[in-house]
Structure formats: structure tokens, C-alpha cells
Scaffold this motif. Structure first.
Motif, PDB file in Angstrom:
ATOM      1  N   TYR A 155      -5.391  -1.180   5.167  1.00  0.00           N
ATOM      2  CA  TYR A 155      -4.788  -2.385   4.613  1.00  0.00           C
ATOM      3  C   TYR A 155      -5.526  -2.807   3.351  1.00  0.00           C
ATOM      4  O   TYR A 155      -6.769  -2.765   3.316  1.00  0.00           O
ATOM      5  CB  TYR A 155      -4.864  -3.530   5.605  1.00  0.00           C
ATOM      6  CG  TYR A 155      -4.147  -3.297   6.904  1.00  0.00           C
ATOM      7  CD1 TYR A 155      -4.795  -2.698   7.983  1.00  0.00           C
ATOM      8  CD2 TYR A 155      -2.811  -3.681   7.067  1.00  0.00           C
ATOM      9  CE1 TYR A 155      -4.136  -2.487   9.189  1.00  0.00           C
ATOM     10  CE2 TYR A 155      -2.149  -3.477   8.269  1.00  0.00           C
ATOM     11  CZ  TYR A 155      -2.819  -2.878   9.313  1.00  0.00           C
ATOM     12  OH  TYR A 155      -2.159  -2.682  10.498  1.00  0.00           O
ATOM     13  N   CYS A 156      -4.784  -3.234   2.356  1.00  0.00           N
ATOM     14  CA  CYS A 156      -5.442  -3.871   1.219  1.00  0.00           C
ATOM     15  C   CYS A 156      -5.265  -5.383   1.355  1.00  0.00           C
ATOM     16  O   CYS A 156      -4.335  -5.860   2.017  1.00  0.00           O
ATOM     17  CB  CYS A 156      -4.896  -3.374  -0.113  1.00  0.00           C
ATOM     18  SG  CYS A 156      -3.202  -3.814  -0.492  1.00  0.00           S
ATOM     19  N   GLU A 166       0.832  -1.203   0.000  1.00  0.00           N
ATOM     20  CA  GLU A 166       0.000   0.000   0.000  1.00  0.00           C
ATOM     21  C   GLU A 166       0.871   1.261   0.000  1.00  0.00           C
ATOM     22  O   GLU A 166       2.003   1.252   0.502  1.00  0.00           O
ATOM     23  CB  GLU A 166      -0.906   0.061   1.240  1.00  0.00           C
ATOM     24  CG  GLU A 166      -1.829  -1.113   1.423  1.00  0.00           C
ATOM     25  CD  GLU A 166      -1.256  -2.147   2.356  1.00  0.00           C
ATOM     26  OE1 GLU A 166      -2.019  -2.895   2.979  1.00  0.00           O
ATOM     27  OE2 GLU A 166      -0.009  -2.216   2.465  1.00  0.00           O
ATOM     28  N   SER A 167       0.306   2.342  -0.509  1.00  0.00           N
ATOM     29  CA  SER A 167       0.949   3.655  -0.458  1.00  0.00           C
ATOM     30  C   SER A 167      -0.131   4.721  -0.557  1.00  0.00           C
ATOM     31  O   SER A 167      -1.292   4.414  -0.862  1.00  0.00           O
ATOM     32  CB  SER A 167       1.961   3.809  -1.592  1.00  0.00           C
ATOM     33  OG  SER A 167       1.329   3.720  -2.845  1.00  0.00           O
ATOM     34  N   GLY A 168       0.268   5.973  -0.301  1.00  0.00           N
ATOM     35  CA  GLY A 168      -0.654   7.085  -0.466  1.00  0.00           C
ATOM     36  C   GLY A 168      -1.231   7.637   0.819  1.00  0.00           C
ATOM     37  O   GLY A 168      -1.974   8.619   0.801  1.00  0.00           O
ATOM     38  N   GLY A 169      -0.922   7.003   1.935  1.00  0.00           N
ATOM     39  CA  GLY A 169      -1.411   7.519   3.198  1.00  0.00           C
ATOM     40  C   GLY A 169      -0.721   8.821   3.572  1.00  0.00           C
ATOM     41  O   GLY A 169       0.250   9.241   2.943  1.00  0.00           O
ATOM     42  N   GLY A 170      -1.240   9.469   4.607  1.00  0.00           N
ATOM     43  CA  GLY A 170      -0.636  10.707   5.050  1.00  0.00           C
ATOM     44  C   GLY A 170      -1.547  11.456   5.990  1.00  0.00           C
ATOM     45  O   GLY A 170      -2.528  10.909   6.499  1.00  0.00           O
ATOM     46  N   LEU A 171      -1.201  12.722   6.214  1.00  0.00           N
ATOM     47  CA  LEU A 171      -1.964  13.602   7.095  1.00  0.00           C
ATOM     48  C   LEU A 171      -2.784  14.555   6.240  1.00  0.00           C
ATOM     49  O   LEU A 171      -2.251  15.192   5.319  1.00  0.00           O
ATOM     50  CB  LEU A 171      -1.012  14.385   7.994  1.00  0.00           C
ATOM     51  CG  LEU A 171      -1.628  15.466   8.888  1.00  0.00           C
ATOM     52  CD1 LEU A 171      -2.587  14.844   9.896  1.00  0.00           C
ATOM     53  CD2 LEU A 171      -0.526  16.251   9.581  1.00  0.00           C
ATOM     54  N   ARG A 176      -5.851   9.477  -2.007  1.00  0.00           N
ATOM     55  CA  ARG A 176      -6.026   8.271  -2.791  1.00  0.00           C
ATOM     56  C   ARG A 176      -4.965   7.264  -2.391  1.00  0.00           C
ATOM     57  O   ARG A 176      -3.772   7.515  -2.527  1.00  0.00           O
ATOM     58  CB  ARG A 176      -5.937   8.554  -4.291  1.00  0.00           C
ATOM     59  CG  ARG A 176      -6.322   7.327  -5.125  1.00  0.00           C
ATOM     60  CD  ARG A 176      -6.326   7.584  -6.607  1.00  0.00           C
ATOM     61  NE  ARG A 176      -4.991   7.548  -7.186  1.00  0.00           N
ATOM     62  CZ  ARG A 176      -4.737   7.303  -8.464  1.00  0.00           C
ATOM     63  NH1 ARG A 176      -5.743   7.076  -9.301  1.00  0.00           N
ATOM     64  NH2 ARG A 176      -3.507   7.313  -8.923  1.00  0.00           N
ATOM     65  N   LEU A 177      -5.437   6.134  -1.911  1.00  0.00           N
ATOM     66  CA  LEU A 177      -4.543   5.046  -1.557  1.00  0.00           C
ATOM     67  C   LEU A 177      -4.362   4.126  -2.758  1.00  0.00           C
ATOM     68  O   LEU A 177      -5.287   3.924  -3.542  1.00  0.00           O
ATOM     69  CB  LEU A 177      -5.107   4.246  -0.388  1.00  0.00           C
ATOM     70  CG  LEU A 177      -5.440   5.029   0.886  1.00  0.00           C
ATOM     71  CD1 LEU A 177      -5.910   4.059   1.972  1.00  0.00           C
ATOM     72  CD2 LEU A 177      -4.273   5.847   1.353  1.00  0.00           C
ATOM     73  N   MET A 216      -4.722  -1.558  -7.212  1.00  0.00           N
ATOM     74  CA  MET A 216      -6.043  -1.226  -6.710  1.00  0.00           C
ATOM     75  C   MET A 216      -5.972   0.128  -6.026  1.00  0.00           C
ATOM     76  O   MET A 216      -4.921   0.492  -5.482  1.00  0.00           O
ATOM     77  CB  MET A 216      -6.518  -2.285  -5.711  1.00  0.00           C
ATOM     78  CG  MET A 216      -7.876  -1.991  -5.102  1.00  0.00           C
ATOM     79  SD  MET A 216      -8.467  -3.295  -3.997  1.00  0.00           S
ATOM     80  CE  MET A 216      -7.317  -3.179  -2.637  1.00  0.00           C
ATOM     81  N   TYR A 217      -7.076   0.846  -6.049  1.00  0.00           N
ATOM     82  CA  TYR A 217      -7.100   2.191  -5.467  1.00  0.00           C
ATOM     83  C   TYR A 217      -8.270   2.338  -4.495  1.00  0.00           C
ATOM     84  O   TYR A 217      -9.279   1.639  -4.605  1.00  0.00           O
ATOM     85  CB  TYR A 217      -7.250   3.245  -6.579  1.00  0.00           C
ATOM     86  CG  TYR A 217      -6.184   3.185  -7.626  1.00  0.00           C
ATOM     87  CD1 TYR A 217      -6.412   2.534  -8.838  1.00  0.00           C
ATOM     88  CD2 TYR A 217      -4.944   3.756  -7.414  1.00  0.00           C
ATOM     89  CE1 TYR A 217      -5.439   2.463  -9.814  1.00  0.00           C
ATOM     90  CE2 TYR A 217      -3.948   3.692  -8.383  1.00  0.00           C
ATOM     91  CZ  TYR A 217      -4.209   3.040  -9.576  1.00  0.00           C
ATOM     92  OH  TYR A 217      -3.227   2.968 -10.536  1.00  0.00           O
TER      93      TYR A 217
END
Length: 121
Positions: free
Chosen positions: A95-96, A6-11, A19-20, A79-80
Motif C-alpha cells: 500500500y502507498c 498503486e500498480s506494478g505488483g505481480g508474481l 517496481r511499484l 511515487m515508486y
């Protein structure tokens, strides 16, 4: 075997968007249903959204319906999860997962390591 990252997380501030992404590897990805789950501080992992392997069916938790959209790009093997109108209560590790696309964690065979989403008020 399917490997998920996974990526794209943040504050982000309340009302904002993120968008994850979930990058997958493994020859079975295109035949797997996919799902997103999240786990907030001190809480159990909960269902967020899922999609059938064909992409024709999508499912959402009531708490995110109308705000989040699950999608996948078969060519990019990704996947998004588009998250709009974020709320502080959306704060969690996301989590994906790949497997039978239900609301239950036990039907998924493969999991990513998670990405943190923090929504400030």
C-alpha cells in the motif's frame, strides 16, 4: 484530498525485482510525505519505507534496507518503490500512503487500494 493508485505488483521468483508505482492526484501531493506499507497473509500492516515531502529524507524498515528504494517524481505526481533481491517473505499486499512520513500507519491520511506482490521460492 489526495487519491492514490498503486500498480506494478505481480508474481516474481526469489532474487528478482519489481517496481511499484503510486500515482497520486490532488493539489496537496507535493506537500505530503509518502510511505509504503505491506500486509502479508494473516499479518498486521507493517512499515516498509517512507520519504519526506521534499524527498530529502528517506526511511526504511530493517528488513528491506539495502534492497528496496523509495523515490518520487514530482512532475509525474508518482511515487515508486524499487524492490530488488526479493524474498518469499516479501510476499504481501503493498500500500502507498500520504501524510506524515513515519513508521506508523496512524500518521497517514490517505491510502491506496493496494497491489499484490508474490515472491515464489
Amino acid at each position: 484530498q489526495v487519491h492514490l493508485v498503486e500498480s506494478g505488483g505481480g508474481l516474481v521468483q526469489a532474487g528478482g525485482s519489481l517496481r511499484l508505482s503510486c500515482a497520486a492526484s490532488g493539489r496537496t501531493f507535493n506537500r505530503s510525505g509518502m510511505g509504503w506499507f505491506r500486509q502479508g497473509p494473516g499479518k498486521e500492516r507493517e512499515f516498509v519505507a517512507a520519504m519526506s515531502w521534499s524527498g530529502g529524507c528517506t526511511y526504511y524498515a530493517d528488513s528491506v534496507k539495502g534492497r528496496f528504494t523509495i523515490s518520487r517524481d514530482i512532475a509525474k505526481i508518482t511515487m515508486y518503490l524499487q524492490m530488488n533481491s526479493l524474498k518469499p517473505e516479501d510476499t504481501a499486499v503493498y500500500y502507498c500512503a500520504a501524510g506524515d512520513p513515519t513508521r506508523y500507519t496512524g500518521t497517514y491520511l490517505y491510502w491506496g487500494q493496494g497491489t499484490q506482490v508474490t515472491v515464489s521460492s
